[in-house]
Design a protein around this motif. Structure first.
Motif, PDB file in Angstrom:
ATOM      1  N   GLU A   9       0.749  -1.180   0.053  1.00 42.16           N
ATOM      2  CA  GLU A   9       0.048  -0.168   0.124  1.00 42.16           C
ATOM      3  C   GLU A   9       0.994   1.354  -0.156  1.00 42.16           C
ATOM      4  OE1 GLU A   9      -3.401   0.116  -0.255  1.00 42.16           O
ATOM      5  OE2 GLU A   9      -3.266  -2.216  -0.382  1.00 42.16           O
ATOM      6  N   ASP A  15      -1.758   2.801   4.203  1.00 43.58           N
ATOM      7  CA  ASP A  15      -3.066   1.795   5.013  1.00 43.58           C
ATOM      8  C   ASP A  15      -2.124   0.717   5.068  1.00 43.58           C
ATOM      9  OD1 ASP A  15      -5.228   0.010   4.927  1.00 43.58           O
ATOM     10  OD2 ASP A  15      -6.323   1.729   4.499  1.00 43.58           O
ATOM     11  N   LYS A  73      -6.404   0.247  -0.730  1.00 41.60           N
ATOM     12  CA  LYS A  73      -6.765   1.715  -1.078  1.00 41.60           C
ATOM     13  C   LYS A  73      -6.401   1.958  -2.592  1.00 41.60           C
ATOM     14  CE  LYS A  73      -8.053   4.285   1.787  1.00 41.60           C
ATOM     15  NZ  LYS A  73      -9.360   4.820   2.113  1.00 41.60           N
ATOM     16  N   ASN A 342     -10.350   6.201   7.245  1.00 36.55           N
ATOM     17  CA  ASN A 342      -9.561   4.825   7.316  1.00 36.55           C
ATOM     18  C   ASN A 342      -9.742   4.121   8.859  1.00 36.55           C
ATOM     19  OD1 ASN A 342      -7.681   6.577   8.513  1.00 36.55           O
ATOM     20  ND2 ASN A 342      -5.860   5.669   7.608  1.00 36.55           N
ATOM     21  N   ASN A 345      -8.123   0.867  10.272  1.00 36.22           N
ATOM     22  CA  ASN A 345      -6.901   0.681  10.625  1.00 36.22           C
ATOM     23  C   ASN A 345      -6.472   0.703  11.910  1.00 36.22           C
ATOM     24  OD1 ASN A 345      -6.647   1.099   7.638  1.00 36.22           O
ATOM     25  ND2 ASN A 345      -4.830   1.935   7.876  1.00 36.22           N
TER      26      ASN A 345
END
Length: 400
Positions: A9, A15, A73, A342, A345
């Motif tokens: 990522e 991410d 992502k 996000n 996460n």
């Protein structure tokens, strides 16, 4: 042999989630002998490189040998490998301006893009996603922000816990005041919201009871489509008709604003779906909501005073009730907004494991077939340099 690549990522902020965990890779390599799995090394992924290597995957920066590439992502356009099949959340379905160049690059490089967001069951329900854990974290953070504003209780930060199980242990001994919490939605996000409400010891009450009384204990109510929207002419609600003609409906949320301390918003929104309320409504004396956690995180969307995004480290900001300007959190005369794009996460291992299980169960076998079935076809935004028929409405979006 079919080769799957798990990409590193590289979108900023990075991410840390994955589409497949090391354990899931091990299972696939054992049960799908036609598969090979390559993994790009990453220092920020929630699973270490050696865990994938130990599971039987091959670590390599070069994924050019892969037939399909799995990410989470958006992939930076300069990292896209021409004429490959990619699966990730592209965030182009709603013509998001910041991702127009990405979709243009996908078309220029004749890439096949299958968007996780567009994978749906026959009834239109999302097939896979991180919504449950977005709801978990969003509910916790909303409650945390209310506790910080009022000083009535304290909650730990989610990302400092190693797992969902460890997070649950932080609720032992938690005593909440007699607050009222409204949560919206009926999908995976809402399931995460209700999970946290129940774990924290709030009692669920029906919407009509919620509107007419206070309680001697903390309560929540769940507002689904029928509770939130009514046809402007008939006053009724049909889910199919609402999704086909949302502009013909009005929102019925505002009365709840006079009974709600905390709003946890988990509904899907896009124009022309009615907003929950208007920005100017928050100045009214009977609009008593102090904290809003907008898990859906649509800027100026269903929560029109969601004006910007926070981060995992600083998830809360304020909006002044009079000026509608962004302020620091917890200031007098403001409403606190929790809006982070996000959220999963904060529990990346749990969220990744949950996501990968769905991917294997519902998608992967169809993905490996030479002729992909209707589910994958409906989720394919672009192929061989062209937009697919279901996404032809994006033509003007990518042509300017």
């Amino acid at each position: 042999m079919i080769t799957i690549g798990i990409i590193k990522e590289e979108k900023i902020p990075t991410d840390n989630r994955v589409a497949l965990t090391p354990h899931q890779c091990r299972w696939l390599l054992h049960h799908r002998p036609q598969l090979a799995i390559l993994v790009q090394p990453s220092a920020t992924r929630c699973y270490k490189d050696f865990e994938y290597e130990r599971a039987g995957a091959t670590l390599t920066d070069d994924l050019s040998a892969c037939d399909m590439l799995l990410g989470i992502k958006e992939v930076p356009k300069e990292q896209l490998i021409p004429e490959k099949t990619y699966l990730f959340f592209s965030h182009t379905k709603k013509k998001q301006p910041h991702n127009k160049a990405l979709l243009q690059a996908i078309l220029d490089k004749k890439i096949t893009l299958i968007d996780y967001e567009c994978l749906e069951h026959d009834d239109g329900q999302r097939m896979i996603g991180f919504g449950f854990f977005a709801g978990i974290v969003g509910a916790h953070n909303g409650m945390m922000a209310y506790g910080a504003r009022t000083g009535l209780f304290e909650l730990e930060r989610v990302y400092r816990q190693k797992s969902f199980k460890e997070l649950i242990h932080t609720y032992f001994g938690l005593r909440l005041p007699n607050i009222k919490v409204a949560l919206t939605g009926s999908g995976r996000v809402a399931h995460g919201l209700t999970e946290i409400m129940n774990l924290m010891g709030l009692h669920e009450v029906e919407p009509d009871e919620y509107l007419t009384r206070r309680f001697a204990y903390p309560v929540y109510t769940q507002l689904k489509g029928r509770d939130l929207y009514a046809h402007q002419a008939t006053g009724g609600y049909s889910r199919a008709d609402f999704h086909a003609h949302p502009h013909q409906y009005q929102c019925r949320f505002l009365p709840y604003a006079s009974q709600t301390d905390i709003l946890l918003n988990g509904i899907y929104w896009e124009p022309p779906i009615p907003r929950l309320f208007q920005s100017t409504d928050i100045a009214a004396d009977d609009f008593i909501i102090q904290t809003i956690s907008d898990i859906s995180d649509d800027k100026e969307g269903s929560v029109p005073i969601n004006l910007t995004s926070g981060s995992i480290e600083t998830p809360v900001y304020g909006v002044d009730r009079g000026t509608l300007k962004v302020t620091a959190p917890y200031e007098p005369g403001s409403i606190d907004i929790v809006a982070v794009g996000n959220l999963p996460n904060e529990l990346p291992r749990d969220a990744s494991r949950y996501f990968g299980e769905q991917l294997i169960k519902f998608v992967l076998d169809e993905l490996l077939k030479p002729d992909r079935g209707p589910t994958l076809q409906r989720a394919t935004i672009a192929a061989n340099g062209s937009l697919c028929p279901s996404f032809s409405y994006l033509k003007e979006y990518v042509s300017h």
